[in-house]
Design an enzyme around this catalytic site. Structure first.
Site, mmCIF file in Angstrom:
data_model
loop_
_atom_site.group_PDB
_atom_site.id
_atom_site.type_symbol
_atom_site.label_atom_id
_atom_site.label_comp_id
_atom_site.label_asym_id
_atom_site.label_seq_id
_atom_site.Cartn_x
_atom_site.Cartn_y
_atom_site.Cartn_z
ATOM 1 C CG HIS A 52 -58.084 17.376 58.812
ATOM 2 N ND1 HIS A 52 -58.905 17.615 59.889
ATOM 3 C CD2 HIS A 52 -56.837 17.639 59.237
ATOM 4 C CE1 HIS A 52 -58.178 18.012 60.909
ATOM 5 N NE2 HIS A 52 -56.917 18.025 60.539
HETATM 6 C C1 T46 Z 1 -55.086 18.768 63.144
HETATM 7 C C2 T46 Z 1 -55.663 18.142 64.361
HETATM 8 C C3 T46 Z 1 -54.655 17.351 65.152
HETATM 9 C C4 T46 Z 1 -58.710 27.845 64.154
HETATM 10 O O1 T46 Z 1 -59.406 28.868 64.022
HETATM 11 N N1 T46 Z 1 -57.371 27.956 64.372
HETATM 12 C C5 T46 Z 1 -56.570 26.866 64.535
HETATM 13 O O2 T46 Z 1 -55.341 27.018 64.736
HETATM 14 C C6 T46 Z 1 -57.159 25.556 64.458
HETATM 15 C C7 T46 Z 1 -56.303 24.305 64.631
HETATM 16 C C8 T46 Z 1 -58.501 25.462 64.247
HETATM 17 N N2 T46 Z 1 -59.268 26.594 64.106
HETATM 18 C C9 T46 Z 1 -60.715 26.462 63.904
HETATM 19 C C10 T46 Z 1 -61.140 25.790 62.601
HETATM 20 C C11 T46 Z 1 -62.451 25.133 62.974
HETATM 21 O O3 T46 Z 1 -63.504 26.056 62.841
HETATM 22 O O4 T46 Z 1 -61.232 25.620 64.950
HETATM 23 C C12 T46 Z 1 -62.293 24.819 64.475
HETATM 24 C C13 T46 Z 1 -62.036 23.349 64.755
HETATM 25 O O5 T46 Z 1 -60.968 22.884 63.897
HETATM 26 P P1 T46 Z 1 -60.930 21.405 63.309
HETATM 27 O O6 T46 Z 1 -62.309 20.924 63.071
HETATM 28 O O7 T46 Z 1 -59.965 21.384 62.179
HETATM 29 O O8 T46 Z 1 -60.334 20.611 64.568
HETATM 30 P P2 T46 Z 1 -59.766 19.122 64.625
HETATM 31 O O9 T46 Z 1 -59.643 18.800 66.060
HETATM 32 O O10 T46 Z 1 -60.547 18.191 63.766
HETATM 33 O O11 T46 Z 1 -58.290 19.220 63.958
HETATM 34 C C14 T46 Z 1 -57.264 19.947 64.605
HETATM 35 C C15 T46 Z 1 -56.505 20.802 63.591
HETATM 36 O O12 T46 Z 1 -57.403 21.652 62.889
HETATM 37 C C16 T46 Z 1 -55.752 19.957 62.566
HETATM 38 O O13 T46 Z 1 -54.832 20.762 61.869
HETATM 39 O O14 T46 Z 1 -54.178 18.220 62.543
HETATM 40 O O15 T46 Z 1 -56.346 19.059 65.230
#
Ligand code: T46
Length: 134
Positions: A52
């Site tokens: 993303h």
């Molecule tokens: C990014 C990369 C480097 C939250 O509730 N609060 C938060 O602050 C974050 C970051 C995530 N979440 C929840 C949203 C999803 O349900 O945690 C779950 C996993 O998030 P996501 O699938 O977006 O995780 P990554 O590892 O793909 O991405 C993360 C960050 O979301 C993103 O901003 O740049 O790490």
């Protein structure tokens, strides 16, 4: 400001006593006020994360332990970074696609973010990302 860039942080100490890295607002070249800190860990080696971009969010990724590879894309440019040094951070500006892969078993990835969590700031569709970059 670049779209992405490696920052080398200060490192206090030596091999005998170990090291300490301190990051202070308005010093240490931090390009934004930190509003949120989160960390990613216990990621199985075959799992890739990210895929993303963000509309406004800016972040710095620091691998505190172990290693992880980050692929960033902006326009036609793709770059890969190996993060394996806690005294280094990868700055990622807004409108940059990111993919995280090859997490080592013990990897802990710390992220400093310029804003609180807002799901509507995410661009999860690659075609939409390319359109917004134009
Ligand atoms: C990014 C990369 C480097 C939250 O509730 N609060 C938060 O602050 C974050 C970051 C995530 N979440 C929840 C949203 C999803 O349900 O945690 C779950 C996993 O998030 P996501 O699938 O977006 O995780 P990554 O590892 O793909 O991405 C993360 C960050 O979301 C993103 O901003 O740049 O790490």
């Amino acid at each position: 400001m670049n779209s992405f860039e490696i920052y080398n942080f200060n490192k206090i100490g030596n091999l005998e006593i170990g090291y300490l890295t301190a990051l202070e607002e308005k010093k240490d070249r931090l390009p934004f006020e930190i509003k949120r800190v989160y960390y990613i860990y216990n990621v199985p080696n075959q799992v890739n994360r990210g895929f993303h971009a963000h509309k406004k969010l800016k972040q710095i990724l620091i691998c505190l332990n172990g290693s992880v590879e980050i692929r960033v894309k902006k326009g036609d440019v793709t770059e890969n970074f190996l993060l394996d040094d806690p005294a280094q951070g990868l700055f990622i500006n807004d409108l940059v696609w990111r993919e995280m892969y090859n997490f080592s078993n013990n990897a802990v990835l710390l992220v400093l973010a310029s804003d609180i969590y807002k799901e509507d700031d995410y661009i999860r569709d690659y075609k939409e990302f390319l359109k917004l970059c134009k």
